[in-house]
Each structure stands twice: as structure tokens, then as C-alpha cells.
Design a protein around this motif. Structure first.
Motif, PDB file in Angstrom:
ATOM      1  N   LEU A   1      -3.334  60.425  19.628  1.00  0.00           N
ATOM      2  CA  LEU A   1      -4.345  61.037  20.479  1.00  0.00           C
ATOM      3  C   LEU A   1      -4.648  60.161  21.686  1.00  0.00           C
ATOM      4  N   GLY A   2      -4.659  58.851  21.471  1.00  0.00           N
ATOM      5  CA  GLY A   2      -4.898  57.937  22.596  1.00  0.00           C
ATOM      6  C   GLY A   2      -3.842  58.080  23.671  1.00  0.00           C
ATOM      7  N   ILE A   3      -2.583  58.206  23.256  1.00  0.00           N
ATOM      8  CA  ILE A   3      -1.506  58.398  24.229  1.00  0.00           C
ATOM      9  C   ILE A   3      -1.671  59.743  24.929  1.00  0.00           C
ATOM     10  N   PHE A   4      -1.994  60.761  24.146  1.00  0.00           N
ATOM     11  CA  PHE A   4      -2.083  62.101  24.713  1.00  0.00           C
ATOM     12  C   PHE A   4      -3.241  62.223  25.707  1.00  0.00           C
ATOM     13  N   VAL A   5      -4.363  61.596  25.411  1.00  0.00           N
ATOM     14  CA  VAL A   5      -5.529  61.720  26.290  1.00  0.00           C
ATOM     15  C   VAL A   5      -5.428  60.798  27.502  1.00  0.00           C
ATOM     16  N   PHE A   6      -4.924  59.568  27.307  1.00  0.00           N
ATOM     17  CA  PHE A   6      -4.974  58.570  28.374  1.00  0.00           C
ATOM     18  C   PHE A   6      -3.606  58.125  28.890  1.00  0.00           C
ATOM     19  N   GLY A   7      -2.528  58.604  28.302  1.00  0.00           N
ATOM     20  CA  GLY A   7      -1.227  58.010  28.608  1.00  0.00           C
ATOM     21  C   GLY A   7      -0.329  58.768  29.551  1.00  0.00           C
ATOM     22  N   ARG A   8      -0.831  59.813  30.216  1.00  0.00           N
ATOM     23  CA  ARG A   8       0.072  60.613  31.055  1.00  0.00           C
ATOM     24  C   ARG A   8       0.710  59.783  32.152  1.00  0.00           C
ATOM     25  N   GLU A   9      -0.018  58.824  32.712  1.00  0.00           N
ATOM     26  CA  GLU A   9       0.493  57.988  33.793  1.00  0.00           C
ATOM     27  C   GLU A   9       1.255  56.771  33.277  1.00  0.00           C
ATOM     28  N   ARG A  10       1.201  56.525  31.966  1.00  0.00           N
ATOM     29  CA  ARG A  10       1.680  55.248  31.442  1.00  0.00           C
ATOM     30  C   ARG A  10       2.938  55.345  30.582  1.00  0.00           C
ATOM     31  N   VAL A  11       3.305  56.550  30.169  1.00  0.00           N
ATOM     32  CA  VAL A  11       4.474  56.704  29.297  1.00  0.00           C
ATOM     33  C   VAL A  11       5.413  57.732  29.910  1.00  0.00           C
ATOM     34  N   SER A  12       6.637  57.780  29.368  1.00  0.00           N
ATOM     35  CA  SER A  12       7.619  58.727  29.866  1.00  0.00           C
ATOM     36  C   SER A  12       7.236  60.156  29.518  1.00  0.00           C
ATOM     37  N   ASP A  13       7.862  61.108  30.208  1.00  0.00           N
ATOM     38  CA  ASP A  13       7.613  62.512  29.902  1.00  0.00           C
ATOM     39  C   ASP A  13       7.957  62.831  28.455  1.00  0.00           C
TER      40      ASP A  13
ATOM     41  N   VAL B   1       6.157  64.147  22.984  1.00  0.00           N
ATOM     42  CA  VAL B   1       6.146  63.799  21.559  1.00  0.00           C
ATOM     43  C   VAL B   1       4.717  63.560  21.089  1.00  0.00           C
ATOM     44  N   SER B   2       3.898  62.929  21.927  1.00  0.00           N
ATOM     45  CA  SER B   2       2.510  62.652  21.524  1.00  0.00           C
ATOM     46  C   SER B   2       1.738  63.950  21.327  1.00  0.00           C
ATOM     47  N   SER B   3       1.992  64.949  22.169  1.00  0.00           N
ATOM     48  CA  SER B   3       1.296  66.220  22.001  1.00  0.00           C
ATOM     49  C   SER B   3       1.698  66.889  20.695  1.00  0.00           C
ATOM     50  N   VAL B   4       2.987  66.827  20.368  1.00  0.00           N
ATOM     51  CA  VAL B   4       3.464  67.414  19.114  1.00  0.00           C
ATOM     52  C   VAL B   4       2.897  66.655  17.919  1.00  0.00           C
ATOM     53  N   ALA B   5       2.857  65.318  18.016  1.00  0.00           N
ATOM     54  CA  ALA B   5       2.339  64.500  16.914  1.00  0.00           C
ATOM     55  C   ALA B   5       0.860  64.767  16.673  1.00  0.00           C
ATOM     56  N   VAL B   6       0.096  64.919  17.747  1.00  0.00           N
ATOM     57  CA  VAL B   6      -1.332  65.223  17.602  1.00  0.00           C
ATOM     58  C   VAL B   6      -1.515  66.584  16.937  1.00  0.00           C
TER      59      VAL B   6
END
Length: 478
Positions: free
Chosen positions: A111-123, A128-133
């Protein structure tokens, strides 16, 4: 002084009724957010990034509040229902523990990646983070419903007596955890969550569409709300008919495994055949509000409908009445009227879905003010229907907390006094009222704030090229 059994049941009912709102919102939003993220990552129209960012805010606040209220429920197994926890802890505790270690941790981690990570991780990682959440959210439901469905149709156990108290020992995990009720409950609950969120999205979008097209009041980014309305209608067209069709199978399974609950759902006291199914019922006198009996009610009924539902196609089939059971009947009025209201809303949702679909097909979706008003009025009815469904499920199996194994009265903490139970009940009423008000206020502020404007969206290079090596900068005079 109030009976501690009654006070404990009321407290658990209150905390559950409030808690279920937040998992419904998060579970129902999960498929939408995965879709929005997929379209955004693939380079879709800017509206999909706006949809993702806007609805992620509501998902996140629902997740946080749902986590807090869910922990309270688990504590109540010890404070108010210690005897139940002692008796069934070996079997009941396992799914709850796995839910925390597997599903919750998966959801919370990504959830942390999904909420705050759009600018910090690859597409790819962001998708994958959205699917995992979403997967974590739905896995939570798997384990919670495994535990609850076992209480409805217990399997894979043996009953022993230790220190004068019945103890359930797990003997066959596969039979226990994949009990016959689980698939019915899981499909019904998850489809209900998506349907509820689709109704909520449609109601909110209809409000802005109505203001813009009917009132002719300028609404910023009207394309966002029009797209939201269309997506919600597609989901509603799928989930509303499915809920009624699967609910028919579910009710038949209830009759086969919990005939006393089914008799309460239909208010059948004496064993009889050709029992009508009342879609709409009105008591002929006030006493029937608290003591409904199907054959004495006035309403719109399908002759032989309840018999057909119970038997799987025979309108003349016999339904076993409540008077034929040895154990006391559940609170029939609560079960009967809750079931009627839930079924009625289910058919209303189908009407809404096809109404909206027809208007969309004729090109009048944004001009039908009456449809917009109906969607606005129905925006929270999906959640209400879920609440009523759980009332039927839980109240309908009384007096049992574990069907045929342990009665609710025997599951309450033995040292709990009526004063203690009443004090905590009143405390929860106050705290949960404030919690609901705060949640509603925050969600309303998010909706009033609207989606981010296109100028506020992430820049294209930042959003799309995380996996690419940036080109060297070129000066203007090179």
C-alpha cells in the motif's frame, strides 16, 4: 441490570456493523484501482490517472479505519466471548492468524508503494503494487469468511470435554477450511462489495453530472465524472444480476444446511408446502411487525416461490417450519424483514443497472435527470444491503454461535458482569458514532475537492520512463 449475553451480542453487532463498511469500500474499490492503474501505466488518457489518484484517497482512508475497527473485533473475542475462544480457538484462531500474517501484511506492505511510489518505482512495479494491494484485500476476506463459514457449517472437527467445557479439536483442515458454506459466502460477499462501490461511484458521479447537464451549473472536469458514471454502470450491469442469480443458489444451500434459518427468512412456523415468496410484504396489524407469519401477511408474492427456492425448482415442495425444531427459533422478525429488504434492494439495483444501460445506449445517459436522482438516492444502499445480509446470516443462526455445536449464551465470558458489558457497550456507541462521523467528513471533503486537474498530474517523462535510460541533456547552442 442488563444480561451480559445480550449486552455482549449488541456490542459485537454494533462494532461489526460499523467495521464492515470499510472492508466493503476497500474490497470493492480494489478491482477498479487495478483497472485504473493498468490504463494509466499503459499510457491511457489522463482521466485514468485522475481516477486512480482520486479513488486511492478513499481506499486508503477506508483501509486505515478498517484496520483499527477490525482489531477491536478480535479483542472482543477475548473480552466478551472468552468461552467461545476457548472452545473454538484451535480451529477459529488459525484463519484469523493467517489473515494477519499473509493478507494484511501483503496489503500493508504494498500500500505504501501504491499510495506514495508512483514517482519512485518503475511502471511494472507500480502495477504489481496495485495488484498486490487488491489481492491482499481479497485474501483478507478469504480467511475471515473461512472462519465465519465454518461457524455456519462446521466440518473437520471432533468435540471433546475438558474441565467440563466443550472443546473443538481440528481433525481435518481441508474439510474445515473448505467447508460447504465458504464458496457461497465468498462469491456473495465479494460481488456485493464491488456492487456497493459501483453504486457509490455512480451516485457521486450522477450528482456532478446532474448539476452540469440538468442544472447547467458549471462543473470543473465534467469528463472525469462522466467517465466515472460509465465505468460504474458497467460494473453494476455485471454485478447486480450476478448477485441475484448467485443469491438464489446461496438460499437453496442455506435451506439444505440450516433449515431453521431458512424458515426464519420466510417466516414459516408450521411445516407446509407451496409456500409463497414475498418480494414485498405488509403486516395486516402491528403485532405482525414483531411476529411475522408468511401466510398472514399481505403483500406481493410469487405463489410457491419459497418452496421453489428451497427445492431448486419444485413450487409444491414442503418447507420445514420453525415449530418442528427442538432449539428455540431465532428472532424471526429481524431475519424476515432484513431478508425482504435485502432482496428488494437487489432487484432495485438490477433495475437501476438496466435503466442506466438503456439510457447510455440511446445517448441520453447524461440528460436523464430522474436516473441521476435515483442513482444519488441509491448511492449508499449497496452498503445497507450488505449490512442486512450479515444480519440475516448472523441473527438467523441463533441461538447457536457454532451451528449445532455451541450456543451463543455458552460462548460469553463467564466472569463478565452486566454492568461491565453495558459500560463498554455505551462507550463503543459514543466512540463509533464519532468515528463514523469523522470518516464521512473526510470522504465528503475528498469528493468536494474533486479530481486533480490535468495541470496537477505527474509529468509524462516521470510517469512513463522509469525503466528507460534518460537521454543526455542538450544545450540550446549545441
Amino acid at each position: 441490570m442488563i444480561d451480559p449475553v445480550i449486552a455482549s451480542r449488541l456490542q459485537f453487532a454494533l462494532t461489526t456493523i460499523v467495521h464492515i463498511i470499510f472492508p466493503v469500500m476497500s474490497m470493492g474499490l480494489a478491482p477498479f484501482l487495478i483497472y485504473f492503474t493498468w490504463r494509466d501505466v499503459r499510457g491511457g488518457a489522463p482521466v485514468y490517472e485522475q481516477l486512480r489518484r482520486f479513488w486511492t484517497k478513499i481506499f486508503a482512508i477506508s483501509f486505515v479505519v478498517g484496520t483499527v475497527t477490525g482489531i477491536v473485533l478480535e479483542f472482543e473475542f477475548g473480552t466478551n466471548f472468552a468461552a467461545f475462544s476457548t472452545a473454538a480457538g484451535e480451529l477459529f484462531g488459525g484463519p484469523l492468524a493467517v489473515e494477519g500474517m499473509m493478507a494484511f501484511m501483503l496489503e500493508a506492505t504494498f500500500l505504501g508503494i501504491f499510495v506514495f511510489g508512483r514517482e519512485r518505482v518503475s511502471d511494472r512495479l507500480y502495477l504489481v503494487s496495485s495488484v498486490a494491494v487488491g489481492l491482499g484485500t481479497w485474501l483478507s476476506a478469504v480467511w475471515i469468511l473461512i472462519a465465519n463459514s465454518w461457524m455456519q457449517t462446521p466440518r473437520g472437527y471432533e468435540l471433546a470435554t475438558e474441565n467440563g467445557q466443550p472443546i473443538v479439536h481440528l481433525t481435518d483442515p481441508i474439510a474445515a477450511y473448505l467447508n460447504p458454506r465458504f464458496p457461497y459466502m465468498f462469491v456473495h460477499m465479494q460481488n456485493a462489495a464491488v456492487e456497493s462501490v459501483a453504486l457509490f461511484m455512480a451516485g457521486v458521479a450522477a450528482y456532478y453530472v446532474y448539476r452540469h447537464h440538468i442544472w447547467e451549473y458549471p462543473v470543473g472536469n465534467i469528463a472525469f465524472w462522466e467517465t466515472t458514471l460509465k465505468i460504474a454502470l458497467v460494473a453494476l450491469l455485471i454485478t447486480a444480476p450476478l448477485q441475484v442469480l448467485q443469491g438464489d443458489l446461496y438460499a437453496r444451500h442455506v435451506y439444505e444446511t440450516q433449515p431453521q434459518k431458512f424458515a426464519a427468512m420466510e417466516a414459516v412456523w408450521d411445516t407446509e408446502a407451496y409456500v409463497p415468496e414475498y418480494i414485498f410484504a405488509i403486516p395486516t396489524d402491528l403485532s405482525q411487525l414483531t411476529d411475522p407469519r408468511a401466510k398472514e401477511l399481505f403483500g406481493i408474492g410469487i405463489p410457491g416461490g419459497a418452496s421453489w427456492l428451497a427445492s431448486g425448482g419444485d413450487p409444491t415442495a414442503e418447507i420445514r417450519g420453525l415449530n418442528s425444531f427442538e432449539s428455540s427459533a431465532p428472532p424471526v422478525a429481524i431475519v424476515f424483514w432484513s431478508f425482504r429488504a435485502m432482496v428488494g434492494m437487489g432487484f432495485w439495483f438490477i433495475l437501476l443497472a438496466f435503466w442506466g444501460g438503456y439510457r447510455w445506449l440511446t445517448g441520453e445517459l447524461f440528460e436523464d435527470g430522474l436516473l441521476h436522482k435515483a442513482l444519488m438516492a441509491s448511492s449508499l444502499l449497496g452498503i445497507v444491503a450488505v449490512e442486512l445480509g450479515w444480519v440475516v446470516t448472523e441473527v438467523g443462526r441463533q441461538p447457536w454461535v457454532i451451528q449445532g455445536v455451541l450456543k451463543t449464551s455458552a460462548g460469553v465470558s463467564p466472569g463478565l458482569t452486566g454492568t461491565e458489558a453495558l459500560t463498554t457497550l455505551l462507550g463503543f456507541v459514543g466512540v463509533y458514532t464519532m468515528l463514523l462521523a469523522l470518516y464521512a467528513y473526510v470522504v465528503a471533503r475528498i469528493i468536494r475537492g474533486g479530481p486533480p486537474g490535468e495541470d496537477d498530474l505527474d509529468s509524462v517523462p516521470d510517469r512513463r520512463n522509469h525503466d528507460e535510460t534518460p537521454a543526455p541533456e542538450v544545450a540550446g547552442d549545441d
